[in-house]
Design a protein around this motif. Structure first.
Motif, short mmCIF file in Angstrom:
data_model
loop_
_atom_site.label_atom_id
_atom_site.label_comp_id
_atom_site.label_asym_id
_atom_site.label_seq_id
_atom_site.Cartn_x
_atom_site.Cartn_y
_atom_site.Cartn_z
N ILE A 202 2.30 -4.19 2.97
CA ILE A 202 2.51 -4.60 1.59
C ILE A 202 1.58 -5.75 1.21
CG2 ILE A 202 4.19 -5.63 0.00
CD1 ILE A 202 6.32 -3.86 1.41
N GLN A 203 1.37 -6.69 2.12
CA GLN A 203 0.47 -7.80 1.82
C GLN A 203 -0.97 -7.32 1.63
OE1 GLN A 203 1.35 -10.44 5.11
NE2 GLN A 203 2.71 -11.68 3.86
N ALA B 197 -3.12 -7.49 -1.88
CA ALA B 197 -4.43 -8.15 -1.91
C ALA B 197 -5.49 -7.23 -2.50
CB ALA B 197 -4.83 -8.59 -0.50
N ARG B 198 -5.45 -5.95 -2.14
CA ARG B 198 -6.42 -4.98 -2.67
C ARG B 198 -6.24 -4.76 -4.16
NH1 ARG B 198 -4.81 -1.09 1.42
NH2 ARG B 198 -5.65 -1.89 3.34
N GLN B 199 -5.00 -4.70 -4.61
CA GLN B 199 -4.72 -4.41 -6.01
C GLN B 199 -4.74 -5.66 -6.89
OE1 GLN B 199 -0.97 -2.37 -5.97
NE2 GLN B 199 -1.86 -0.45 -5.24
N GLY B 200 -4.84 -6.81 -6.30
CA GLY B 200 -4.87 -8.05 -7.08
C GLY B 200 -3.50 -8.42 -7.64
N GLY B 201 -2.45 -8.02 -6.97
CA GLY B 201 -1.10 -8.31 -7.42
C GLY B 201 -0.64 -9.68 -6.97
#
Length: 74
Positions: A17-18, A22-26
């Protein structure tokens, strides 16, 4: 891994989930202490309550889905 414990599954979920966040910029930070205090991890309607128990004891295999359910108040 088939002989992994519930605790190792929780750590793998956390990493996954982390990385996804990080990839999606959430949201960069999630309070995992809050998540584990507020939600149960379940598989086939059964709570994965014992962190030391092996996944195979619950019948969990590769590609099976686990889910979160909200804990009830005491």
């Amino acid at each position: 891994v088939q002989n992994a414990s519930v605790l190792e599954l929780k750590k793998a979920l956390r990493r996954h989930i982390q990385l996804r966040q990080a990839r999606q910029g959430g949201v960069q930070h999630l309070s995992w202490k809050y998540i584990w205090r507020t939600y149960h991890l379940t598989f086939a309607g059964e709570k994965l309550a014992d962190d030391r128990k092996k996944l195979r004891e619950y019948g969990i295999r590769n590609r099976d889905e686990v889910s979160f359910i909200k804990k009830l108040r005491k």
